[in-house]
Scaffold this motif. Structure first.
Motif, PDB file in Angstrom:
ATOM      1  N   LEU A 118       0.832  -1.209   0.000  1.00 44.15           N
ATOM      2  CA  LEU A 118       0.000   0.000   0.000  1.00 44.15           C
ATOM      3  C   LEU A 118       0.868   1.260   0.000  1.00 44.15           C
ATOM      4  N   CYS A 119       1.918   1.257   0.828  1.00 39.80           N
ATOM      5  CA  CYS A 119       2.778   2.449   0.897  1.00 39.80           C
ATOM      6  C   CYS A 119       3.539   2.643  -0.409  1.00 39.80           C
ATOM      7  N   ALA A 120       4.026   1.557  -0.993  1.00 44.63           N
ATOM      8  CA  ALA A 120       4.752   1.676  -2.265  1.00 44.63           C
ATOM      9  C   ALA A 120       3.804   2.146  -3.363  1.00 44.63           C
ATOM     10  N   ARG A 121       2.564   1.648  -3.328  1.00 47.62           N
ATOM     11  CA  ARG A 121       1.586   2.081  -4.333  1.00 47.62           C
ATOM     12  C   ARG A 121       1.428   3.604  -4.310  1.00 47.62           C
ATOM     13  N   GLU A 122       1.244   4.163  -3.099  1.00 50.15           N
ATOM     14  CA  GLU A 122       1.084   5.619  -2.998  1.00 50.15           C
ATOM     15  C   GLU A 122       2.366   6.337  -3.396  1.00 50.15           C
ATOM     16  N   ALA A 123       3.510   5.784  -2.980  1.00 48.00           N
ATOM     17  CA  ALA A 123       4.791   6.431  -3.301  1.00 48.00           C
ATOM     18  C   ALA A 123       4.987   6.526  -4.800  1.00 48.00           C
ATOM     19  N   VAL A 124       4.661   5.448  -5.519  1.00 53.49           N
ATOM     20  CA  VAL A 124       4.844   5.450  -6.974  1.00 53.49           C
ATOM     21  C   VAL A 124       3.990   6.546  -7.610  1.00 53.49           C
ATOM     22  N   LYS A 125       2.777   6.763  -7.079  1.00 55.55           N
ATOM     23  CA  LYS A 125       1.907   7.817  -7.633  1.00 55.55           C
ATOM     24  C   LYS A 125       2.582   9.188  -7.549  1.00 55.55           C
ATOM     25  N   THR A 129       7.804   9.410 -12.939  1.00 60.78           N
ATOM     26  CA  THR A 129       7.922  10.422 -14.001  1.00 60.78           C
ATOM     27  C   THR A 129       6.755  10.286 -14.983  1.00 60.78           C
ATOM     28  N   ASN A 130       6.089   9.140 -14.978  1.00 61.91           N
ATOM     29  CA  ASN A 130       4.901   8.961 -15.845  1.00 61.91           C
ATOM     30  C   ASN A 130       3.719   9.793 -15.375  1.00 61.91           C
ATOM     31  N   SER A 131       3.700  10.142 -14.063  1.00 66.78           N
ATOM     32  CA  SER A 131       2.573  10.922 -13.540  1.00 66.78           C
ATOM     33  C   SER A 131       3.031  12.298 -13.064  1.00 66.78           C
ATOM     34  N   GLY A 132       4.102  12.812 -13.653  1.00 66.27           N
ATOM     35  CA  GLY A 132       4.543  14.180 -13.340  1.00 66.27           C
ATOM     36  C   GLY A 132       5.519  14.294 -12.192  1.00 66.27           C
ATOM     37  N   GLY A 133       5.898  13.161 -11.589  1.00 66.21           N
ATOM     38  CA  GLY A 133       6.855  13.191 -10.487  1.00 66.21           C
ATOM     39  C   GLY A 133       8.286  13.309 -10.992  1.00 66.21           C
ATOM     40  N   THR A 134       9.211  13.399 -10.041  1.00 67.93           N
ATOM     41  CA  THR A 134      10.619  13.555 -10.434  1.00 67.93           C
ATOM     42  C   THR A 134      11.449  12.329 -10.076  1.00 67.93           C
ATOM     43  N   GLY A 135      10.772  11.209  -9.810  1.00 72.31           N
ATOM     44  CA  GLY A 135      11.492   9.978  -9.466  1.00 72.31           C
ATOM     45  C   GLY A 135      11.689   9.847  -7.976  1.00 72.31           C
TER      46      GLY A 135
END
Ligand code: NAP
Length: 248
Positions: A118-125, A129-135
């Protein structure tokens, strides 16, 4: 601006040591805890004492709503996380497999496995970089138990950490092109309160002579390894495991 990391189970033991070392290294840190708010407050005080921003969020990592809230509060108050330490975990009372109840198994697997998912799922969101994050970097707490199996003590706990090993390999491959690295540490016998929770406060004394280095590890020694995996110094390392077990 400082990078932000989330440490689950950051109020005590390895999580607290990681949170404080991360703050000393210039990160802003959001810790999560389940029940001990005064321990969490002390860690936040240590984070702010070195000049970084700190925050604690109560929640059960096995509860999906609590986990979503943890990341939302962190994002709102400190900023989007670029690091997650999937540290919260429980060690059940010592038992043979033949005596394990289904309630016990569900509890161990839901905190130690589902909680990490669950925590990794939220972290990936937040990180992808596919959803606008910076990695970012995710560090999972496995255990030497995943290799040893923990017979006569807690085979269920060992199996939950074996699941974390497979999870680490799979997620690392899944998000490798999204700027996210996923690794795990496998601590051996580390001096924290977790052993008392399994019903044997003197467990380390009993097992010390079986450790090649003839001593237990400290939470700070595990934290140092976690911090390396969070940092750009490990930029080409993903899907990897580091043993922090004194040779055990
Ligand atoms: P610890 O001293 O018992 O601390 C556990 C932390 O996790 C506490 O902050 C606790 O918060 C939190 N926590 C427990 N259940 C939670 C839940 N459902 N949701 C959110 N937070 C929860 O443990 P530790 O020894 O530092 O171990 C940390 C990690 O390293 C665990 O994953 C463990 O399996 C792993 N590990 C430890 C050792 C060792 O020898 N110590 C060896 C190998 C692996 P509250 O106090 O508020 O409940």
């Amino acid at each position: 601006m400082s990078q932000v990391i989330i440490v689950t189970g950051g109020s005590r033991g390895i999580g607290a040591a990681t949170a404080i070392l991360a703050a000393e290294g210039g990160y802003d840190v959001c810790i999560n805890y389940k029940s001990d708010s005064s321990a969490a407050d002390a860690v936040v005080a240590a984070i702010t004492a070195v000049g970084q921003s700190g925050l604690s969020v109560q929640g059960d990592v096995a509860n999906g709503n609590d986990v979503v809230r943890l990341f939302e509060v962190c994002n709102e108050k400190l900023g989007a996380p670029s690091g997650l330490v999937n540290n919260a975990g429980i060690l059940p009372m010592q038992s043979r497999v033949a005596e394990m109840t289904s309630e016990r198994l569900q509890h161990v697997f839901s905190v130690n496995i589902t909680g990490c998912f669950l925590c990794a799922r939220e972290a990936v969101k937040y990180m992808s970089t596919n959803s606008g994050g910076t990695g970012g970097s995710i560090v999972n707490l496995s255990s030497a138990a995943a290799r040893l199996g923990s017979p006569h003590e807690f085979v269920d706990y060992a199996a939950s950490k074996g699941a974390i090993d497979a999870f680490t390999i799979g997620l690392a491959k899944e998000v490798a092109t999204e700027g996210i690295r996923v690794n795990a540490v496998r601590p051996g016998l580390i001096d924290t309160e977790i052993h008392a929770s399994a019903g044997e406060p003197q467990r380390i004394d009993r097992l010390r002579s079986a450790i090649p280095m003839q001593r237990e590890g400290s939470a700070e020694e595990v934290a140092q390894t976690i911090l390396w995996l969070l940092s750009p110094s490990s930029s080409y390392t993903t899907g990897s495991f580091i043993e922090v077990s004194g040779g055990r």
